[in-house]
Design an enzyme around this catalytic site. Structure first.
Site, PDB file in Angstrom:
ATOM      1  N   GLY A 113       0.848  -1.207   0.000  1.00 52.95           N
ATOM      2  CA  GLY A 113       0.000   0.000   0.000  1.00 52.95           C
ATOM      3  C   GLY A 113       0.875   1.245   0.000  1.00 52.95           C
ATOM      4  N   HIS A 114       1.850   1.269   0.908  1.00 51.20           N
ATOM      5  CA  HIS A 114       2.789   2.403   0.946  1.00 51.20           C
ATOM      6  C   HIS A 114       3.549   2.507  -0.379  1.00 51.20           C
ATOM      7  CE1 HIS A 114       2.794   1.410   5.453  1.00 51.20           C
ATOM      8  NE2 HIS A 114       2.389   2.660   5.420  1.00 51.20           N
ATOM      9  N   GLN A 130       0.059  11.519  17.752  1.00 45.82           N
ATOM     10  CA  GLN A 130      -1.230  11.163  17.176  1.00 45.82           C
ATOM     11  C   GLN A 130      -1.824   9.893  17.787  1.00 45.82           C
ATOM     12  OE1 GLN A 130       0.558  10.771  13.162  1.00 45.82           O
ATOM     13  NE2 GLN A 130      -0.810   9.033  12.887  1.00 45.82           N
ATOM     14  N   SER A 178      -2.360  -2.914   5.768  1.00 47.71           N
ATOM     15  CA  SER A 178      -2.108  -2.019   6.896  1.00 47.71           C
ATOM     16  C   SER A 178      -0.912  -2.548   7.674  1.00 47.71           C
ATOM     17  CB  SER A 178      -3.338  -1.994   7.811  1.00 47.71           C
ATOM     18  OG  SER A 178      -2.997  -1.462   9.067  1.00 47.71           O
TER      19      SER A 178
HETATM   20  P1  AMP Z   1       0.761   4.970   7.735  1.00 47.14           P
HETATM   21  O1  AMP Z   1       2.162   4.465   7.682  1.00 47.14           O
HETATM   22  O2  AMP Z   1      -0.238   3.977   8.197  1.00 47.14           O
HETATM   23  O3  AMP Z   1       0.654   6.302   8.446  1.00 47.14           O
HETATM   24  O4  AMP Z   1       0.363   5.262   6.224  1.00 47.14           O
HETATM   25  C1  AMP Z   1       1.118   6.133   5.426  1.00 47.14           C
HETATM   26  C2  AMP Z   1       0.330   6.450   4.186  1.00 47.14           C
HETATM   27  O5  AMP Z   1       0.089   5.249   3.457  1.00 47.14           O
HETATM   28  C3  AMP Z   1      -1.032   7.070   4.494  1.00 47.14           C
HETATM   29  O6  AMP Z   1      -1.305   8.100   3.565  1.00 47.14           O
HETATM   30  C4  AMP Z   1      -1.964   5.903   4.325  1.00 47.14           C
HETATM   31  O7  AMP Z   1      -3.284   6.270   3.983  1.00 47.14           O
HETATM   32  C5  AMP Z   1      -1.299   5.148   3.188  1.00 47.14           C
HETATM   33  N1  AMP Z   1      -1.725   3.756   3.190  1.00 47.14           N
HETATM   34  C6  AMP Z   1      -1.677   2.881   4.229  1.00 47.14           C
HETATM   35  N2  AMP Z   1      -2.220   1.702   3.874  1.00 47.14           N
HETATM   36  C7  AMP Z   1      -2.623   1.842   2.580  1.00 47.14           C
HETATM   37  C8  AMP Z   1      -3.278   0.981   1.651  1.00 47.14           C
HETATM   38  N3  AMP Z   1      -3.640  -0.261   1.968  1.00 47.14           N
HETATM   39  N4  AMP Z   1      -3.542   1.451   0.408  1.00 47.14           N
HETATM   40  C9  AMP Z   1      -3.194   2.722   0.068  1.00 47.14           C
HETATM   41  N5  AMP Z   1      -2.587   3.584   0.905  1.00 47.14           N
HETATM   42  C10 AMP Z   1      -2.312   3.158   2.143  1.00 47.14           C
END
Ligand code: AMP
Length: 280
Positions: free
Chosen positions: A38-39, A63, A187
């Site tokens: 996703g990232h 946060q 995630s």
């Molecule tokens: P995080 O590390 O959870 O703060 O996520 C960093 C970025 O990656 C944020 O903009 C999230 O929305 C995005 N992100 C996390 N999981 C996904 C996913 N499954 N698909 C697309 N973007 C994602």
């Protein structure tokens, strides 16, 4: 040879970016690490559109409103670097004191309804922390484009609002949710799930996806009530289900609007998961 440049401190990063700015657009992907596909989809989009791409990896304590959640949050920096492979990117992996030389640093904005509902309601102070860190990271990196996932759809709405209120010139780019084959939204928290819980968690997307097939016969309120009953009867520890307007995030009751979205937050095996889906 790795094409990744790593920075921990702000000044060397800024010196480097000052040089790179002459080469063209700077893209920014803020993350908390424990990277997954996703990232990487955000990083790859940024690489397509920008000349320099900065990824920040920083678990922002401001946060988290739950100390246990913060402690449990996975930190896998060397694996993250490995996963970035041969991408030519800049990784900013600061310590707390690099991001917050003033420990009490805080950005408080009036974000209105969009920050009060759903995540804002169940994680008080969460979006103040998000706005504080993204604001600070934007000041450090000064990107032309910043990439955020629709996985955190409400966060995206908050960032849009923040950019508007702060009159920043950065373009915020929304990116679609990447899912596992099972439908489970990718995630960092998924790695905290047991095999059984991960299987169970795939029910989130299944139920949401089934729900959007039935909108013609149901009001938003009725569909939300049905979903609550379904998730509960399948044993999910539900925090909220909400069906909202895509921009104002106000709950829809009787009428559907274009782009309406269904949101869910629930716990599985003590791990908090969120997801959302657009109603077509
Ligand atoms: P995080 O590390 O959870 O703060 O996520 C960093 C970025 O990656 C944020 O903009 C999230 O929305 C995005 N992100 C996390 N999981 C996904 C996913 N499954 N698909 C697309 N973007 C994602």
């Amino acid at each position: 040879m790795s094409l990744i440049r790593r920075f921990t401190h702000v000044s060397p990063l800024q010196e480097y970016l000052l040089e790179r700015r002459d080469e063209g657009l700077i893209g920014f992907v803020p993350t908390m690490g424990a990277l997954h596909d996703g990232h990487l989809s955000l990083v790859d989009r940024a690489l397509e559109e920008c000349d320099t791409v900065v990824i920040s990896i920083f678990v922002n304590p401001k946060q988290f409103n739950n100390a246990q959640d913060l402690e449990k949050y996975p930190r896998t920096i060397e694996k993250d670097i490995e996963l970035l492979g041969d991408r030519e990117v800049v990784v900013f992996h600061p310590e707390f004191s690099d991001v917050y030389p003033d420990k009490a640093y805080e950005v408080k904005l009036d974000l209105g309804n969009i920050a009060d509902v759903m995540e804002g309601k169940f994680r008080p102070g969460h979006f103040d922390g998000v706005v504080t860190v993204v604001s600070r990271l934007f000041d450090i990196v000064n990107p032309d484009m910043a990439y955020f996932g629709e996985k955190d759809y409400q966060q995206l709405a908050v960032i849009h609002r923040m950019v508007e209120v702060q009159e920043r010139l950065v373009e915020v780019v929304p990116c679609p949710i990447l899912r596992e084959e099972s439908g489970l939204a990718m995630s960092s928290r998924n790695m905290l799930l047991s095999y059984e819980d991960k299987t169970k968690a795939s029910g989130i997307y299944r139920l949401l996806n089934e729900a959007i097939q039935r909108i013609d016969e149901r009001s938003p309120k009725l569909l939300a009530d049905e979903l609550r009953a379904e998730f509960t009867s399948e044993g999910f520890d539900l925090e909220y289900i909400d069906i909202t307007h895509p921009l104002t995030l106000e709950t829809l009751h009787n009428e559907w609007v274009d782009g309406a979205r269904i949101f869910i937050a629930c716990y599985i095996g003590g791990v908090r998961l969120i997801d959302n889906i657009a109603v077509k």
